[in-house]
Design a protein around this motif. Structure first.
Motif, PDB file in Angstrom:
ATOM      1  N   SER A  53      -4.247  -5.324  -2.046  1.00  0.00           N
ATOM      2  CA  SER A  53      -4.377  -5.695  -3.591  1.00  0.00           C
ATOM      3  C   SER A  53      -2.831  -6.304  -3.353  1.00  0.00           C
ATOM      4  CB  SER A  53      -4.644  -4.612  -4.310  1.00  0.00           C
ATOM      5  OG  SER A  53      -3.613  -3.711  -4.409  1.00  0.00           O
ATOM      6  N   CYS A 113      -2.365  -9.868  -2.400  1.00  0.00           N
ATOM      7  CA  CYS A 113      -3.089 -10.963  -3.112  1.00  0.00           C
ATOM      8  C   CYS A 113      -2.339 -11.845  -3.737  1.00  0.00           C
ATOM      9  CB  CYS A 113      -4.337 -10.424  -3.943  1.00  0.00           C
ATOM     10  SG  CYS A 113      -5.315  -9.330  -3.131  1.00  0.00           S
ATOM     11  N   LYS A 151      -8.984 -16.136  -9.710  1.00  0.00           N
ATOM     12  CA  LYS A 151      -9.633 -15.603  -8.548  1.00  0.00           C
ATOM     13  C   LYS A 151      -8.849 -14.454  -8.071  1.00  0.00           C
ATOM     14  CE  LYS A 151     -12.412 -16.265  -4.414  1.00  0.00           C
ATOM     15  NZ  LYS A 151     -13.089 -17.284  -3.570  1.00  0.00           N
ATOM     16  N   VAL A 196      -9.432 -10.460  -7.673  1.00  0.00           N
ATOM     17  CA  VAL A 196      -9.517  -9.682  -6.196  1.00  0.00           C
ATOM     18  C   VAL A 196      -8.487  -8.814  -6.418  1.00  0.00           C
ATOM     19  CG1 VAL A 196      -9.309 -10.041  -4.045  1.00  0.00           C
ATOM     20  CG2 VAL A 196     -10.779 -11.709  -5.324  1.00  0.00           C
ATOM     21  N   THR A 204      -9.561  -4.921  -5.995  1.00  0.00           N
ATOM     22  CA  THR A 204      -8.819  -4.188  -4.628  1.00  0.00           C
ATOM     23  C   THR A 204      -8.004  -2.985  -5.099  1.00  0.00           C
ATOM     24  OG1 THR A 204      -9.237  -6.247  -3.757  1.00  0.00           O
ATOM     25  CG2 THR A 204      -8.010  -4.525  -2.267  1.00  0.00           C
TER      26      THR A 204
END
Length: 85
Positions: A17, A20, A26, A30, A34
């Protein structure tokens, strides 16, 4: 043994995470999802050990990340609606 596997899984989810890219909608979604998955795993892990400070911290992080995820989704929907007018 399975408790340590749960802890390793939680650690990996938090690491993923944090890796990311959050410059996009997006990527931000995510990252939050996560992080929530990792925090759920760490909450269970913390209470099973018992390491209550780990469990409580991650339970709070679930709430914080869920709040920001819902806010992010609502803002994105409002922006899409404004663009479609």
């Amino acid at each position: 043994m399975w408790i340590e596997i749960l802890g390793i899984f939680a650690t990996l989810m938090i690491i993923v995470s944090m890796a990311c890219k959050t410059m996009t909608y997006k990527g931000s979604v995510v990252m939050r999802i996560t992080n929530i998955v990792g925090s759920v795993a760490f909450t269970v892990y913390g209470f099973l050990l018992p390491a209550y400070s780990t469990g409580v911290l991650n339970a709070i992080l679930i709430v914080v990340n869920t709040y920001h995820l819902v806010k992010l989704i609502k803002e994105h929907k409002a922006q899409e609606k404004a663009e479609n007018k």
